[in-house]
Structure formats: structure tokens, C-alpha cells
Enzyme design. Structure first.
Site, short mmCIF file in Angstrom:
data_model
loop_
_atom_site.label_atom_id
_atom_site.label_comp_id
_atom_site.label_asym_id
_atom_site.label_seq_id
_atom_site.Cartn_x
_atom_site.Cartn_y
_atom_site.Cartn_z
CD GLU A 147 -54.34 52.01 -21.62
OE1 GLU A 147 -53.21 51.53 -21.84
OE2 GLU A 147 -55.36 51.70 -22.27
CG HIS A 183 -59.30 49.80 -19.57
ND1 HIS A 183 -59.18 48.53 -19.05
CD2 HIS A 183 -58.32 49.92 -20.50
CE1 HIS A 183 -58.15 47.90 -19.65
NE2 HIS A 183 -57.63 48.73 -20.53
CG HIS A 206 -55.97 52.79 -26.24
ND1 HIS A 206 -55.29 52.03 -25.31
CD2 HIS A 206 -55.08 53.05 -27.25
CE1 HIS A 206 -54.04 51.86 -25.73
NE2 HIS A 206 -53.88 52.47 -26.89
NE ARG A 212 -59.48 45.41 -24.68
CZ ARG A 212 -58.46 45.85 -23.96
NH1 ARG A 212 -57.90 45.04 -23.08
NH2 ARG A 212 -57.98 47.05 -24.09
CD GLU A 241 -55.45 48.67 -26.31
OE1 GLU A 241 -54.29 48.49 -25.96
OE2 GLU A 241 -56.28 49.25 -25.59
MN MN Z 1 -55.87 50.54 -23.88
#
Ligand code: MN
Length: 299
Positions: A147, A183, A206, A212, A241
Site C-alpha cells: 500500500e 493517500h 482503497h 476520510r 476505507e
Molecule cells: Mn488505505
């Protein structure tokens, strides 16, 4: 076809019998194909019981984790590398027992804020450990997703291009790239182009939002992300997520910096995410439909 997944932290912080039962049942109920189970300590996942629950609910699972300072395989310290390799192998044996298809996350370094850049030797050492672990994963049909995370969560892989280079260094067909929209929004110059450039190296994705929280309520170009996934022929899992301090406890709250809640109702969040992702994916696939040539319309 892409499987749609949901991170278990939308429902629960831990994995007691009650938590596992609730998280698995709710994930299936809200329409997802798989649940991503946090495996910071895989020894607590009770594979036999968990697998029975997954089978009963008719969904699959993936595992995710980050290493820590005591198991940092990018440190160059032989003892930490040995501890990290053992942790990865233990996680893989649990993943095998659970029937997990993917083990993802920050598998290549500690999951923490670093205060120094990585060393070339540390990265090579990490890739050597990953190569050995990949053999064990392959024996059990498991793909390892590296990741790519933002600079505050690792110093090794912050961009998709770095992850592709790392995977080439590892040189194992089941060690691939795991990208995360949250990210990428921080680190990539152009997330859409980064997804396309990753191409066949991509094994896990993700979705998430810039804050978020609810997908589609932040500043990420979600249609662009889904179109890029479809255009690059990606057929792997797409997992949502999201974190709220209503659910997750320490140490995750601290590491992820969850200082405010973007949601309180996990069920509403999950239902919305499934509807939204399903619609985005459908719309993105429709962009691939080739228009009929004028000469073929009979006009
Ligand atoms: Mn993630």
C-alpha cells in the site's frame, strides 16, 4: 468483475466474537462482496470461527496491516527484520486459514511517522524479506499488496511509481501495488495518471475521501478515479476505507490522526459507499462502450 469491499473499522474496532459476528453480517447486508479485516495482530482473528461466519454470510475477506517499529523490515537491523518476517509469515498463515485472497497494507516498513528518509540498504533489505515471504504467500494463493501511503505513515512508498519500482526489485509475481485514493490525493501530482501508469501492477484499491469520511463529500475526483481504474483494465477488489473515532480506538486513532468525526452512523456510511461505488463503476464502464459507426446505423 471488481469485487466491492468494506473495511471492518466502519463497524468495529476489535475482533471479539460479537464484533466479528456484527461486522461480517452487516458487511454482507449492505451489499459488499468482501470484508477487509485489520490484522495488526493476526493471532486474534480465530480463523476457524471467522471463516464459518464468512461462509454463512456468503462473503470473502482480505487482511490488512502495517508493521511497527519492532518489526520494521526496512530498518536494516537484522533482529527487526527477523521479527518482521515472522510477523508477515504468521499473518499469511492466518490469511490462508481464512481463505483470504489478499494481504495488504504497509507490509514493507513500519506504519508510523518517520523522522529520517529511508536508506538504500534498508529498502533492498525490505525487498529481500518480501521476496522470501512472497514464496510462502504464493503457495497459498495469496497476493501481497504494497500500500502506497502518505509521508506521515511511512517513508518508503509514498507514490505509485515508487511502489512499481519496489515490486520490480522484489521480483515476485504475487507482490503488487495497492493504491489508496486518500493517500494519492496527498502525494501524487495526478492520481488518474498514476493509476494508469501502475497498470497491471495494481492488485488492490482503497477508495476513500480527502477527509476520510463519506465518499463523494470531499475534494477527490471520484469519477476520474473510477474511470482510470476501468480504463486500465483493473479487475481486482475495490474496498472502501473510512475511519471515525466513534469506532476505532488506540493506537489507530493516534497513528491516523482521527481528531474529529466525519460520521457517527456506520450503517448509513456503508450503504451510501456501496451505492456510490456501484454507480461510479457502472458509469465508468459505460464510458468504455464504443459508439456505433455511422455506416452501421442504417441511417
Ligand atoms: Mn488505505
Amino acid at each position: 468483475m471488481n469485487k466491492l469491499g468494506l473495511h471492518a473499522n466502519v463497524w468495529v474496532a476489535g475482533w471479539s466474537e460479537n464484533e466479528a459476528a456484527m461486522a461480517i453480517a452487516k458487511t454482507a447486508e449492505t451489499g459488499f462482496d468482501l470484508i477487509e479485516i485489520p490484522a495488526l495482530d493476526a493471532s486474534r482473528l480465530r480463523p476457524e470461527e471467522t471463516r464459518q461466519r464468512l461462509d454463512a454470510a456468503g462473503i470473502g475477506c482480505t487482511l490488512s496491516l502495517g508493521l511497527d517499529a519492532k518489526t520494521d523490515i526496512s530498518s536494516g537491523d537484522p533482529e527487526l527484520m527477523k521479527a518482521g518476517e515472522e510477523k508477515l509469515r504468521t499473518t499469511l498463515s492466518v490469511a490462508r486459514d481464512l481463505g483470504a485472497t489478499h494481504v495488504c497494507g504497509i507490509l514493507y516498513s513500519a506504519f508510523q511517522k518517520y523522522f529520517e528518509p529511508p536508506t538504500a540498504r534498508g529498502i533492498e533489505a525490505s525487498a529481500e524479506v518480501m521476496h522470501r515471504v512472497a514464496g510462502y504467500a504464493a503457495e497459498n494463493g495469496i497476493t501481497l499488496g504494497m500500500e502506497v501511503v502518505n509521508r506521515y505513515e511511512s517513508n518508503v512508498l509514498n507514490t505509485a511509481a515508487q511502489a512499481v519500482a519496489y515490486c520490480e526489485m522484489v521480483g515476485a509475481p504475487n507482490v503488487k501495488v495497492h493504491l489508496d485514493a486518500y493517500h494519492m490525493h496527498i502525494e501524487e501530482a495526478n492520481p488518474v495518471e498514476a493509476i494508469k501508469a501502475t497498470g497491471a501492477h495494481l492488485c488492490y484499491f482503497h477508495t476513500g475521501e480527502s477527509h476520510r469520511g463519506y465518499i463523494g463529500s470531499g475534494s477527490i475526483d471520484q469519477p476520474g478515479i473510477f474511470r482510470a481504474l476501468v480504463a486500465s483494465g483493473y479487475e481486482g477488489p475495490i474496498t472502501y476505507e473510512s475511519f471515525s473515532s466513534e469506532v476505532v480506538g488506540q493506537p489507530l486513532t493516534g497513528i491516523l490522526g482521527i481528531w474529529r468525526n466525519t460520521w457517527t452512523d456506520g450503517e448509513d456510511l456503508a450503504r451510501h459507499a456501496h451505492t456510490y461505488m456501484h454507480a461510479q463503476l457502472k458509469a465508468a464502464r459505460e464510458t468504455q462502450r464504443r459508439p456505433v459507426a455511422l455506416s452501421e446505423t442504417g441511417a
